[in-house]
Write a protein that holds these residues in place. Sequence first.
Motif, PDB file in Angstrom:
ATOM      1  N   PRO A 207     -13.463  61.537  79.766  1.00 12.40           N
ATOM      2  CA  PRO A 207     -13.793  60.787  80.139  1.00 12.40           C
ATOM      3  C   PRO A 207     -13.098  59.771  81.692  1.00 12.40           C
ATOM      4  O   PRO A 207     -12.016  60.918  81.589  1.00 12.40           O
ATOM      5  N   SER A 208     -13.225  59.794  82.293  1.00 10.91           N
ATOM      6  CA  SER A 208     -12.234  59.093  83.708  1.00 10.91           C
ATOM      7  C   SER A 208     -12.186  57.697  83.511  1.00 10.91           C
ATOM      8  O   SER A 208     -13.368  57.267  83.138  1.00 10.91           O
ATOM      9  N   VAL A 209     -11.156  56.794  83.837  1.00  8.58           N
ATOM     10  CA  VAL A 209     -11.335  55.804  83.820  1.00  8.58           C
ATOM     11  C   VAL A 209     -10.413  55.277  85.521  1.00  8.58           C
ATOM     12  O   VAL A 209      -9.434  55.662  85.629  1.00  8.58           O
TER      13      VAL A 209
ATOM     14  N   SER B 128     -13.928  57.583  72.793  1.00  7.20           N
ATOM     15  CA  SER B 128     -13.840  58.183  71.491  1.00  7.20           C
ATOM     16  C   SER B 128     -14.788  58.139  70.248  1.00  7.20           C
ATOM     17  O   SER B 128     -15.024  58.326  69.434  1.00  7.20           O
ATOM     18  N   LEU B 129     -14.434  56.177  70.291  1.00  3.64           N
ATOM     19  CA  LEU B 129     -15.154  55.458  69.886  1.00  3.64           C
ATOM     20  C   LEU B 129     -16.174  55.381  69.396  1.00  3.64           C
ATOM     21  O   LEU B 129     -17.494  55.392  68.336  1.00  3.64           O
ATOM     22  N   CYS B 130     -16.917  55.515  70.693  1.00  2.00           N
ATOM     23  CA  CYS B 130     -18.492  54.469  70.864  1.00  2.00           C
ATOM     24  C   CYS B 130     -19.104  56.331  70.356  1.00  2.00           C
ATOM     25  O   CYS B 130     -20.530  55.900  70.469  1.00  2.00           O
ATOM     26  N   ARG B 131     -18.745  57.450  70.217  1.00  6.17           N
ATOM     27  CA  ARG B 131     -19.824  58.490  69.975  1.00  6.17           C
ATOM     28  C   ARG B 131     -19.675  58.264  68.712  1.00  6.17           C
ATOM     29  O   ARG B 131     -21.032  58.673  68.491  1.00  6.17           O
ATOM     30  N   GLU B 132     -19.549  57.588  67.440  1.00  2.00           N
ATOM     31  CA  GLU B 132     -19.669  57.936  66.383  1.00  2.00           C
ATOM     32  C   GLU B 132     -21.411  55.724  66.514  1.00  2.00           C
ATOM     33  O   GLU B 132     -21.669  56.136  65.090  1.00  2.00           O
ATOM     34  N   HIS B 133     -21.074  55.538  67.324  1.00  6.61           N
ATOM     35  CA  HIS B 133     -22.699  54.464  67.184  1.00  6.61           C
ATOM     36  C   HIS B 133     -23.440  54.801  67.937  1.00  6.61           C
ATOM     37  O   HIS B 133     -23.759  54.146  68.324  1.00  6.61           O
TER      38      HIS B 133
ATOM     39  N   ALA C 289     -23.813  52.979  73.879  1.00  9.10           N
ATOM     40  CA  ALA C 289     -22.603  52.545  72.703  1.00  9.10           C
ATOM     41  C   ALA C 289     -21.330  52.661  73.217  1.00  9.10           C
ATOM     42  O   ALA C 289     -21.049  51.403  72.646  1.00  9.10           O
ATOM     43  N   PHE C 290     -20.966  52.333  74.384  1.00 10.98           N
ATOM     44  CA  PHE C 290     -20.011  53.126  74.858  1.00 10.98           C
ATOM     45  C   PHE C 290     -20.020  51.527  75.927  1.00 10.98           C
ATOM     46  O   PHE C 290     -18.910  50.505  75.568  1.00 10.98           O
ATOM     47  N   LEU C 291     -20.655  50.993  76.489  1.00  9.03           N
ATOM     48  CA  LEU C 291     -21.291  49.619  77.014  1.00  9.03           C
ATOM     49  C   LEU C 291     -21.345  48.915  76.188  1.00  9.03           C
ATOM     50  O   LEU C 291     -20.365  47.367  76.332  1.00  9.03           O
TER      51      LEU C 291
END
Length: 145
Positions: free
Chosen positions: A140-142, A120-125, A63-65
């Motif tokens: 998360p870490s960037v 935070s957005l990708c959790r919903e996806h 979902a994140f990628l």
Amino acid sequence: METSQEYQVDLHWKEDENAEVSSLLFKDKIQIAAHYCLSHVNNDIWSAEHLFIASVASSYMTAFLRTAKNKGINYKSYKSSIRASVAISDKVSEITDILIRPTIVIIERSQINKTLKIFSLCREHSLVLNSLKIRIHIFPSVVVQ
């Protein structure tokens, strides 16, 4: 537009052996411990609980990628560590919390804030995460390289 898809996994267990899962789509089979995860028998075989947590981790990653690519984030790598807390009593055992620590390596420093927002957005996806009634914590870490 709504579509549907089905997944099939086959499980086979024989007396005095571990179980094995397979799918018609893949040539590899996965060995699974045929014992309760807390019995500490044969720790070199994946338990159903390990597979469940791996499913959570991989669903969140995909979902994140997918979201990062759609939002124009230039990334080099992704990794995560995930932990599940289990409450055990005489009556029931349940996973109470899942902690995900994803790390993304990006190329452009100017995309740090946008990348953090995507976490935070990708959790919903995430199909798997959306199906759970468990508390999920994401830290998360960037990293810029």
